[in-house]
Design a protein around this motif. Sequence first.
Motif, PDB file in Angstrom:
ATOM      1  N   ASN A 112       0.813  -1.201   0.156  1.00  0.00           N
ATOM      2  CA  ASN A 112       0.022   0.271   0.065  1.00  0.00           C
ATOM      3  C   ASN A 112       0.911   1.327  -0.001  1.00  0.00           C
ATOM      4  OD1 ASN A 112      -2.261  -1.556   0.038  1.00  0.00           O
ATOM      5  ND2 ASN A 112      -2.864  -1.028   1.995  1.00  0.00           N
ATOM      6  N   LEU A 113       2.083   1.315   0.560  1.00  0.00           N
ATOM      7  CA  LEU A 113       2.946   2.543   0.826  1.00  0.00           C
ATOM      8  C   LEU A 113       4.046   2.372   0.158  1.00  0.00           C
ATOM      9  CD1 LEU A 113       3.190   5.227   1.911  1.00  0.00           C
ATOM     10  CD2 LEU A 113       3.862   4.236   3.903  1.00  0.00           C
ATOM     11  N   ILE A 114       4.957   1.507   0.458  1.00  0.00           N
ATOM     12  CA  ILE A 114       6.272   1.370  -0.353  1.00  0.00           C
ATOM     13  C   ILE A 114       6.162   1.123  -1.831  1.00  0.00           C
ATOM     14  CG2 ILE A 114       8.666  -0.006  -0.106  1.00  0.00           C
ATOM     15  CD1 ILE A 114       8.146  -0.656   3.046  1.00  0.00           C
ATOM     16  N   ALA A 143     -10.306   6.364   4.380  1.00  0.00           N
ATOM     17  CA  ALA A 143      -9.786   5.952   5.539  1.00  0.00           C
ATOM     18  C   ALA A 143      -8.324   6.606   5.755  1.00  0.00           C
ATOM     19  CB  ALA A 143      -9.236   4.306   5.361  1.00  0.00           C
ATOM     20  N   ALA A 144      -7.807   7.486   4.912  1.00  0.00           N
ATOM     21  CA  ALA A 144      -6.660   8.183   5.139  1.00  0.00           C
ATOM     22  C   ALA A 144      -7.031   9.416   6.279  1.00  0.00           C
ATOM     23  CB  ALA A 144      -5.937   8.874   3.938  1.00  0.00           C
ATOM     24  N   ASN A 145      -8.313   9.694   6.310  1.00  0.00           N
ATOM     25  CA  ASN A 145      -8.465  10.930   6.966  1.00  0.00           C
ATOM     26  C   ASN A 145      -9.457  10.694   8.385  1.00  0.00           C
ATOM     27  OD1 ASN A 145      -7.842  12.620   4.871  1.00  0.00           O
ATOM     28  ND2 ASN A 145      -9.713  11.928   3.774  1.00  0.00           N
ATOM     29  N   ARG A 146      -9.680   9.231   8.648  1.00  0.00           N
ATOM     30  CA  ARG A 146     -10.196   9.208   9.996  1.00  0.00           C
ATOM     31  C   ARG A 146      -9.692   7.698  10.499  1.00  0.00           C
ATOM     32  NH1 ARG A 146     -15.043   6.005   9.457  1.00  0.00           N
ATOM     33  NH2 ARG A 146     -15.476   5.606   7.373  1.00  0.00           N
ATOM     34  N   PRO A 147      -9.840   7.563  11.798  1.00  0.00           N
ATOM     35  CA  PRO A 147      -9.365   6.143  12.357  1.00  0.00           C
ATOM     36  C   PRO A 147     -10.548   5.259  12.101  1.00  0.00           C
ATOM     37  CG  PRO A 147      -9.711   7.864  14.078  1.00  0.00           C
ATOM     38  CD  PRO A 147      -9.840   8.700  12.835  1.00  0.00           C
ATOM     39  N   ILE A 148     -10.194   4.011  11.826  1.00  0.00           N
ATOM     40  CA  ILE A 148     -11.321   2.899  11.755  1.00  0.00           C
ATOM     41  C   ILE A 148     -10.919   1.690  12.537  1.00  0.00           C
ATOM     42  CG2 ILE A 148     -12.585   1.370  10.212  1.00  0.00           C
ATOM     43  CD1 ILE A 148     -12.233   3.527   8.028  1.00  0.00           C
ATOM     44  N   TYR A 149     -11.815   1.454  13.476  1.00  0.00           N
ATOM     45  CA  TYR A 149     -11.394   0.312  14.320  1.00  0.00           C
ATOM     46  C   TYR A 149     -11.180  -0.853  13.432  1.00  0.00           C
ATOM     47  CZ  TYR A 149     -11.905  -2.815  18.113  1.00  0.00           C
ATOM     48  OH  TYR A 149     -11.647  -3.702  19.478  1.00  0.00           O
ATOM     49  N   SER A 152      -6.077  -0.100  11.359  1.00  0.00           N
ATOM     50  CA  SER A 152      -5.027   0.946  11.892  1.00  0.00           C
ATOM     51  C   SER A 152      -3.794   0.705  10.825  1.00  0.00           C
ATOM     52  CB  SER A 152      -4.291   0.617  13.153  1.00  0.00           C
ATOM     53  OG  SER A 152      -3.795  -0.550  13.093  1.00  0.00           O
ATOM     54  N   THR A 153      -3.407  -0.179  10.175  1.00  0.00           N
ATOM     55  CA  THR A 153      -2.529  -0.239   9.264  1.00  0.00           C
ATOM     56  C   THR A 153      -2.923   0.157   7.863  1.00  0.00           C
ATOM     57  OG1 THR A 153      -1.755  -2.346  10.171  1.00  0.00           O
ATOM     58  CG2 THR A 153      -0.935  -1.819   7.940  1.00  0.00           C
ATOM     59  N   TYR A 154      -4.073  -0.085   7.451  1.00  0.00           N
ATOM     60  CA  TYR A 154      -4.854   0.333   6.195  1.00  0.00           C
ATOM     61  C   TYR A 154      -4.855   1.891   6.271  1.00  0.00           C
ATOM     62  CZ  TYR A 154      -7.741   0.889   2.292  1.00  0.00           C
ATOM     63  OH  TYR A 154      -8.179   1.141   1.011  1.00  0.00           O
ATOM     64  N   CYS A 155      -5.515   2.529   7.335  1.00  0.00           N
ATOM     65  CA  CYS A 155      -5.471   3.978   7.399  1.00  0.00           C
ATOM     66  C   CYS A 155      -4.057   4.590   7.301  1.00  0.00           C
ATOM     67  CB  CYS A 155      -6.211   4.205   8.798  1.00  0.00           C
ATOM     68  SG  CYS A 155      -7.995   3.743   8.937  1.00  0.00           S
ATOM     69  N   SER A 156      -3.259   3.895   7.998  1.00  0.00           N
ATOM     70  CA  SER A 156      -1.951   4.518   8.349  1.00  0.00           C
ATOM     71  C   SER A 156      -1.409   4.738   6.876  1.00  0.00           C
ATOM     72  CB  SER A 156      -0.842   3.963   9.065  1.00  0.00           C
ATOM     73  OG  SER A 156      -1.515   4.075  10.417  1.00  0.00           O
ATOM     74  N   THR A 157      -1.437   3.783   5.993  1.00  0.00           N
ATOM     75  CA  THR A 157      -0.558   3.614   4.721  1.00  0.00           C
ATOM     76  C   THR A 157      -1.332   4.533   3.646  1.00  0.00           C
ATOM     77  OG1 THR A 157      -2.097   1.719   4.105  1.00  0.00           O
ATOM     78  CG2 THR A 157       0.266   1.069   4.997  1.00  0.00           C
ATOM     79  N   LYS A 158      -2.800   4.726   3.689  1.00  0.00           N
ATOM     80  CA  LYS A 158      -3.530   5.691   2.935  1.00  0.00           C
ATOM     81  C   LYS A 158      -3.009   7.063   3.303  1.00  0.00           C
ATOM     82  CE  LYS A 158      -4.997   2.567   0.261  1.00  0.00           C
ATOM     83  NZ  LYS A 158      -4.682   2.627  -1.240  1.00  0.00           N
ATOM     84  N   ALA A 159      -2.903   7.273   4.715  1.00  0.00           N
ATOM     85  CA  ALA A 159      -2.704   8.575   5.087  1.00  0.00           C
ATOM     86  C   ALA A 159      -1.236   9.298   4.535  1.00  0.00           C
ATOM     87  CB  ALA A 159      -2.770   8.730   6.575  1.00  0.00           C
ATOM     88  N   GLY A 160      -0.462   8.003   4.715  1.00  0.00           N
ATOM     89  CA  GLY A 160       1.001   8.024   4.233  1.00  0.00           C
ATOM     90  C   GLY A 160       1.215   8.395   2.799  1.00  0.00           C
ATOM     91  N   ILE A 161       0.136   7.888   1.836  1.00  0.00           N
ATOM     92  CA  ILE A 161       0.339   7.946   0.534  1.00  0.00           C
ATOM     93  C   ILE A 161      -0.085   9.202   0.179  1.00  0.00           C
ATOM     94  CG2 ILE A 161      -1.902   6.999  -0.430  1.00  0.00           C
ATOM     95  CD1 ILE A 161       1.527   6.313  -1.815  1.00  0.00           C
ATOM     96  N   THR A 165       2.430  11.947  -1.839  1.00  0.00           N
ATOM     97  CA  THR A 165       1.933  12.695  -3.015  1.00  0.00           C
ATOM     98  C   THR A 165       2.015  13.986  -3.066  1.00  0.00           C
ATOM     99  OG1 THR A 165      -0.102  11.007  -3.525  1.00  0.00           O
ATOM    100  CG2 THR A 165      -0.525  13.112  -4.381  1.00  0.00           C
ATOM    101  N   LYS A 166       1.616  14.670  -1.905  1.00  0.00           N
ATOM    102  CA  LYS A 166       1.820  16.187  -1.517  1.00  0.00           C
ATOM    103  C   LYS A 166       3.346  16.388  -1.630  1.00  0.00           C
ATOM    104  CE  LYS A 166      -2.470  16.498   1.147  1.00  0.00           C
ATOM    105  NZ  LYS A 166      -2.917  16.657   2.481  1.00  0.00           N
TER     106      LYS A 166
END
Length: 251
Positions: A112-114, A143-149, A152-161, A165-166
């Motif tokens: 998802n990220l690397i 999921a990049a913008n809000r925590p979901i029970y 945690s890993t998926y949300c973090s990778t999407k926030a990271g991507i 990008t920016k």
Amino acid sequence: MKYFIVTGTSKGLGESVVKQLFHENHTIFCVSRKQNNDLKRLAQENHVNLYYFSCDLQKLEEIEKMMEKILASIDVSNTEGIYLVNNAGVVDPIKPVGKASSREVEANIRVNLIAPMVLTSQFIAHTEGINTEKVIINVSSGAANRPIYGWSTYCSTKAGIDMFTKSAALEQKSAQFGAKVISFSPGVMDTDMQKTIRQSDKTDFADVETFIQYNEQGMLRTPGFVAASLVKLLFSHEIENGKVYDIKNLI
């Protein structure tokens, strides 16, 4: 000729994006662990240049070698644009922190990220001297913008991507022949990923009933519909470099 590199093309959104790109003036490089024979057949019937590259996106050496081959095959003297769609992704492990194994967490982060970071880096490095339109779309998530029970890993990778990008876009703005780098959040789609989510144990994923209702109430968009929005954005001349686009604002 326009050249497209699309990851995760064996099914779902990636497969639909490739179908949207079918055109005799397009060359498409499909990247996935398993080849999609239906896509290959359809491309042949529609006289589209389509090439498949089997690649495990968890293995960085494979990514680098593959990108070198793909980008070396592009006819620089006859290109109207080069595009990269980093679509491949996984949602597993769907488990609260402390329950997922280190290996499961690592596999998610690699795909998802690397992987999209390396693919983007290779794309920019190999095309920096080419004066043509260059666009990179990283498929993100709400999921990049809000925590979901349980995510945690998926949300973090999407926030990271999104942050990657920016950052990449900021650098490319000052490059001589810079690329545009954006994120695209597709919303909830009727894909195998959604089936995986609906089959989760409630103790691992607190919102599982909500996603079951999405399906039962017909709230899931088709991959084809989402792909059409993504491709329209890809060809837009008004792309804002570094922006995170949400499909809800595009339809």
